[in-house]
Design a protein around this motif. Structure first.
Motif, PDB file in Angstrom:
ATOM      1  N   LEU A 175     -32.020 -34.959 -78.601  1.00 37.72           N
ATOM      2  CA  LEU A 175     -32.207 -33.806 -79.480  1.00 37.72           C
ATOM      3  C   LEU A 175     -33.018 -32.725 -78.772  1.00 37.72           C
ATOM      4  CD1 LEU A 175     -33.134 -35.403 -82.911  1.00 37.72           C
ATOM      5  CD2 LEU A 175     -30.965 -34.416 -82.227  1.00 37.72           C
ATOM      6  N   TYR A 176     -34.000 -33.175 -78.006  1.00 38.76           N
ATOM      7  CA  TYR A 176     -34.884 -32.245 -77.316  1.00 38.76           C
ATOM      8  C   TYR A 176     -34.141 -31.545 -76.180  1.00 38.76           C
ATOM      9  CZ  TYR A 176     -39.167 -30.498 -75.186  1.00 38.76           C
ATOM     10  OH  TYR A 176     -40.132 -29.694 -74.679  1.00 38.76           O
ATOM     11  N   PHE A 208     -31.294 -24.175 -85.069  1.00 39.74           N
ATOM     12  CA  PHE A 208     -32.240 -24.792 -85.997  1.00 39.74           C
ATOM     13  C   PHE A 208     -32.861 -26.040 -85.376  1.00 39.74           C
ATOM     14  CE2 PHE A 208     -33.273 -27.993 -89.112  1.00 39.74           C
ATOM     15  CZ  PHE A 208     -34.187 -27.303 -89.893  1.00 39.74           C
ATOM     16  N   VAL A 209     -32.012 -26.898 -84.793  1.00 33.10           N
ATOM     17  CA  VAL A 209     -32.530 -28.136 -84.189  1.00 33.10           C
ATOM     18  C   VAL A 209     -33.479 -27.781 -83.046  1.00 33.10           C
ATOM     19  CG1 VAL A 209     -31.908 -30.244 -82.942  1.00 33.10           C
ATOM     20  CG2 VAL A 209     -30.499 -29.450 -84.858  1.00 33.10           C
ATOM     21  N   ALA A 210     -33.104 -26.788 -82.228  1.00 29.88           N
ATOM     22  CA  ALA A 210     -33.951 -26.396 -81.102  1.00 29.88           C
ATOM     23  C   ALA A 210     -35.314 -25.899 -81.598  1.00 29.88           C
ATOM     24  CB  ALA A 210     -33.263 -25.313 -80.279  1.00 29.88           C
ATOM     25  N   ARG A 211     -35.303 -25.135 -82.691  1.00 33.52           N
ATOM     26  CA  ARG A 211     -36.575 -24.624 -83.224  1.00 33.52           C
ATOM     27  C   ARG A 211     -37.389 -25.751 -83.837  1.00 33.52           C
ATOM     28  NH1 ARG A 211     -33.337 -20.493 -85.105  1.00 33.52           N
ATOM     29  NH2 ARG A 211     -33.362 -21.374 -87.193  1.00 33.52           N
ATOM     30  N   PHE A 212     -36.703 -26.670 -84.548  1.00 33.01           N
ATOM     31  CA  PHE A 212     -37.445 -27.696 -85.284  1.00 33.01           C
ATOM     32  C   PHE A 212     -37.941 -28.793 -84.362  1.00 33.01           C
ATOM     33  CE2 PHE A 212     -38.479 -30.592 -88.692  1.00 33.01           C
ATOM     34  CZ  PHE A 212     -38.910 -29.714 -89.656  1.00 33.01           C
ATOM     35  N   VAL A 241     -30.030 -17.196 -77.472  1.00 37.82           N
ATOM     36  CA  VAL A 241     -30.694 -17.886 -76.380  1.00 37.82           C
ATOM     37  C   VAL A 241     -32.107 -18.255 -76.844  1.00 37.82           C
ATOM     38  CG1 VAL A 241     -31.560 -17.663 -74.016  1.00 37.82           C
ATOM     39  CG2 VAL A 241     -29.365 -16.637 -74.651  1.00 37.82           C
ATOM     40  N   LEU A 242     -32.462 -19.514 -76.635  1.00 35.70           N
ATOM     41  CA  LEU A 242     -33.804 -19.957 -77.015  1.00 35.70           C
ATOM     42  C   LEU A 242     -34.512 -20.571 -75.817  1.00 35.70           C
ATOM     43  CD1 LEU A 242     -31.693 -21.036 -79.530  1.00 35.70           C
ATOM     44  CD2 LEU A 242     -33.927 -21.068 -80.619  1.00 35.70           C
TER      45      LEU A 242
END
Lengths: 343, 263
Positions: free
Chosen positions: A222-223, A230-234, A268-269
């Protein structure tokens, strides 16, 4: 025990869709965490598995080939740990732990032996005959776990079991809980809103958002490879970069970044720990604040994009507020992900 | 000087107020123990009036105790589950229901008794039976039981406790016996003492519903003041006190305990 969930959805009487149709499979002995912000449907899903909520028609919940969809809570043979622990104030620690065994109508001697066994495992021996109202938060939490485990449930369900504790104790008990669950070797589902907790305890994490599972995988997967912004932010607090994307380049007020792939129409994150100070770096920023956090510094930068950008800086010294710094971000650390619809 | 006033004036007022309340009671007790009240204490003290009360009215005493206990049983059987249902399903409908249960409190006992007489007065066996008075007492005391249990149940997280019990394999009946009732106990106890005390002391309703063969303690008291020597009636009051005061004290204790649980 293998747990198979098919087409689980929940619409509340007012018409609110708390949970959109969800399928999940949890392997024997696996610890799965349902992670998400409040209102994402994670507790609803857990309560449906427990039998405390009824799913919308068409759902199926199967415990090792045994279809429990229409069974009551009390006949599902589950163990549950509640956020508020739900210990019976009218009973001692020992009676609380033995309650599930008493319900199974086991002989008294066997109940006593099994209660003692769980008390030993959970290191509750000094408190066994106390009233539960006389225990500390951490002790109550362990009694709740012992009580849920004593009847040897098919699956253990934990609903934010650590969130009623204060921060220091929470971190300590998080590791203790992870260890205990592995000792018991039980299939467990663990609801939390705290990503560190999910990462520390679970084999796999299902990140939930707006009533559905956004992504499911090992904490590492996940990381490293979040499926959505959303997953990247959470998971890992990724920050969206605000700039203009032209094929494999991103134009920011502070400079131009090279992307790992063409990213037109996408977002892009980047994570704070992937940004580093580099005199040859392609972008410039201005140091606004520097916070010393022991192992590293947390630096807020302006000028890179419209909003502030945060970076983590390891080392013995840090730039001072007001300094201009050059920064680099390795292209492979930039997460190019599809745009999301506004929440 | 100023301090003397601020300290002593309130004390004097308090003592006066106490005297205002206590002197009639003391006088009444003394009247029940003197040989001839109109000649005063100089006529001597005696227990014969109490013996006479016992001979004349012991049936009333037993009837009152019997009524209080059966009334308690009825309010427990109806009131505890009712309070449980109300506590478990909070919402507009249950609030309306709660008000309905409390309605008999707002209606004078006399009116309640009239309604009962109008409705059931012609049912022969029932009208002349002690159960007719019991129905009145239950109507009047049930709100106290429901309220008392409800306030304790509302203060604990009943739903989660029950979910905890259910997850451990307890069905609805077991949960009620093992979790709901023990945790509601302080409220049940406070409610029970209130019910018994109110039932023993109830006059308005009972006076309307009683028959010559069914006189409760307070109805008998009214009867004795109307038709006996003052000394007998006063001795009756004394008997009444001896029965009610311990109940009142226990009630205070129990409701203080229930209050503590709720905090």
């Amino acid at each position: 025990m293998t747990l198979t969930l098919t087409n689980i959805a929940k619409t509340f009487p007012g018409g609110t869709k708390a949970l959109l149709p969800t399928d999940l499979e949890i392997a024997k002995g696996e610890i799965l965490s349902l992670l998400g912000p409040s209102g994402c449907g994670k507790s609803t899903l857990l309560r449906i598995i427990a039998g405390l909520e009824t799913p919308d028609p068409g759902a199926s919940i199967v415990f090792d080939g045994d279809d429990v969809t229409h069974q009551s809570v009390e006949s599902r043979k589950i163990g549950m740990v509640f956020q508020s622990y739900a210990l019976f104030p009218n009973m001692s620690v020992r009676s609380n732990i033995g309650y599930g065994l008493k319900m199974q109508k086991l002989p008294k001697a066997e109940i006593a032996a099994r209660v003692d066994e769980v008390i030993g495992l959970c290191q509750l021996a000094p408190y066994a005959d106390r009233a539960v109202t006389a225990l500390s938060g951490g002790q109550k939490q362990r009694v709740a776990l012992a009580r849920a485990m004593a009847p040897r449930p098919r699956v253990l369900l934990l609903d934010e079991p650590l969130s009623a504790l204060d921060a220091a104790l929470r971190n300590h008990l998080r590791d203790e809980l992870a260890l205990l669950l592995r000792q018991f070797g039980i299939t467990a589902i663990f609801v939390t809103h705290d990503q560190d907790e999910a990462m520390a305890i679970a084999d796999r994490v299902a990140v939930m958002s707006q009533g559905q599972v956004a992504q499911i995988g090992t904490p590492e997967a996940l990381y490293r490879n979040p499926a959505t912004g959303f997953v990247a932010r959470f998971v890992g607090d990724a920050m969206p970069l605000e700039g203009r994307i032209e094929r494999a380049h991103m134009h920011l007020p502070g400079g131009v970044l090279t992307l790992p792939q063409a990213g037109d129409g996408q977002q892009v994150l980047v994570r704070a720990e992937d940004i580093s100070i580099d005199p040859q770096g392609p972008i410039t920023g201005r140091v606004e604040t520097v916070t010393f956090l022991g192992t590293h510094y947390r630096i807020a930068l302006s000028g890179v994009m419209a909003g502030p950008l945060f970076m983590l800086h390891a080392g013995l010294s840090a730039p001072k507020p007001g300094d201009e710094v050059r920064l680099s971000i390795p292209p492979e650390a930039l997460l190019v992900l599809p745009m999301e619809m506004a929440a | 000087m100023m301090r003397l006033i601020t300290r002593h004036v309130p004390l004097a007022v308090t003592l006066l107020a106490c005297a205002f309340l206590l002197i009639p009671i003391i006088q009444s007790i003394l009247a029940g123990l003197t040989v001839n009240y109109f000649r005063g204490l100089s006529s001597g003290l005696t227990l014969k009036w109490i013996v006479q009360v016992w001979e004349l009215y012991s049936d009333s005493i037993f009837l009152s105790i019997w009524l209080a206990l059966t009334c308690l049983a009825a309010t427990l059987v109806i009131g505890v589950p009712a309070a449980y249902v109300l506590a478990r399903n909070p919402g507009r409908i249950t609030r309306v229901l709660e008000e309905f249960i409390s309605l008999p409190l707002a209606i004078p006992g006399l009116a309640l008794a009239l309604a009962l007489l109008q409705l059931y007065g012609t049912v022969q066996g029932f009208r002349t039976s002690w159960t007719f008075i019991l129905v009145g007492h239950v109507l009047y005391t049930l709100p106290f039981m429901v309220r008392s249990v409800l306030s304790v149940l509302a203060a604990i997280d009943l739903r989660t406790l029950e979910e905890g019990a259910a997850s451990l394999g307890a069905g609805p009946a077991r949960r009620f016996v093992d979790v709901v009732v023990p945790n509601a106990m302080p409220g049940i106890l406070a409610g029970a003492l209130t019910v018994v005390t109110l039932s023993i002391g109830e006059f308005n309703l009972t006076w309307m519903l009683h028959t010559p063969y069914l006189k409760t303690l307070p109805v008998g008291l009214a009867d004795s003041y109307a038709s006996m020597r003052l000394e007998v009636a006063s001795a009756y009051t004394l008997v009444f006190f001896v029965m009610i005061v311990p109940l009142l004290m226990a009630m205070q204790w129990a409701s203080a305990r229930a209050q503590r649980i709720m905090q």
